[in-house]
Write an enzyme that holds these catalytic residues in place. Sequence first.
Site, PDB file in Angstrom:
ATOM      1  N   GLU A   1      -2.519  -4.426  -3.205  1.00 55.74           N
ATOM      2  CA  GLU A   1      -2.610  -4.515  -1.799  1.00 55.74           C
ATOM      3  C   GLU A   1      -2.035  -2.925  -1.285  1.00 55.74           C
ATOM      4  OE1 GLU A   1      -0.069  -8.507  -1.358  1.00 55.74           O
ATOM      5  OE2 GLU A   1       0.458  -7.147   0.224  1.00 55.74           O
TER       6      GLU A   1
ATOM      7  N   CYS B   1       5.542  -6.317   1.247  1.00 61.97           N
ATOM      8  CA  CYS B   1       4.619  -6.254  -0.039  1.00 61.97           C
ATOM      9  C   CYS B   1       4.497  -7.573  -0.660  1.00 61.97           C
ATOM     10  CB  CYS B   1       5.368  -5.286  -0.837  1.00 61.97           C
ATOM     11  SG  CYS B   1       6.821  -5.685  -1.480  1.00 61.97           S
TER      12      CYS B   1
END
Length: 351
Positions: free
Chosen positions: A93, A339
């Site tokens: 990501e 995250c």
Amino acid sequence: MNEKQDLLSLYPEEIRQILTENGVAGYRAGQIFAWLYRGVRDFDQMTDLPLPLREKLKDLFYVEAFRDEACIASRLDETRKYLFTLSDGEYVESVLLSYKHGYSVCLSTQAGCRMGCRFCASSGLGFARHLRPSEILLQIDAITRERQREDPSFRVSHVVLMGIGEPLDNYDNVIRFLKLVNRKEGFGIGYRNISLSTCGLVPRIRDLEREGLPVTLSVSLHAPNNALRDSMMPVNRRYPLEELIPACREFTRKTGRRISFEYALIHNVNDTPRCAEELIGLLGGWMNHINLIPVNETGNNGYKAGSRGDLAAFCALLERGGLNATIRRTLGADISAACGQLRRTKSAGKG
Ligand code: SAH
């Protein structure tokens, strides 16, 4: 025959050397590097190279590629979150953040993480592998290309290594990434516009200090004493505060660069007045900065964020004690921009 080389992980000098060793004029390296950073990855499209050379390049090098898996735009602000599939099917990501000073990207350095911090969404999934320099660079590249479709002048100006993974656990690849992303012929991002965040791998902090790259170091502190930090971050048992803090002070003294300490406030765990006092003892009297953020409630660790008032009260205590503290603005709250959260959803779906 030698194994093919990962072209985007190489410095132009290394490309040049491989070319000359294979009987190709060195100046071709510059042309190839320029194509790569213009977004051309197919040797057949590098039209100023002679055909036989293009064939030769295919034997010598390969170009790492990503599949864009998902891009989610926040409705609250300009934050966008990206999920990419790597060539072996792993996921990473990245997040794009918009500030007054420009666009910043938050990048992943590993597929997964092996640090095991109890509050972190990346921990639950375990560790798959390190990312290669090319795979860290490609996150910037993919975001830039996606944005340039709407705004041809779009450019990333800042990089933070605060996505999935522990950058200093993938030390050599991360250092190489930093040097590559800084290259004028490439993205040309200045070291001073780059932050690297670590949970506190002390020997690597000392190594980083010796590299002499003027990047900003962030240290995820989250607790002011060993007992509490041990319970939140396993790395503390290996490198406790009496080793971490001197390494940080030394980093600041040697590099002249102010360290930023990250502190995620967890209600009734690390946000008590006693904790503020201990923090003042730990960080008072030397040049540093402390960033306060409400903990992101992920997973089933029982950690809860306090109210805005709790956050402000804790910040005021630190300031009264002489610390340089700020409350960090949270961006992209509606798209779980913190995250690990997308990769977790995706990998859960896979199993
Ligand atoms: N491994 C590096 C960088 C990745 S994490 C590090 O530990 O610094 C990026 C930042 O997000 C770190 O400061 C980390 O401690 C913080 N973080 C992780 N999970 C969080 C959560 N649930 N709430 C708030 N911050 C979190």
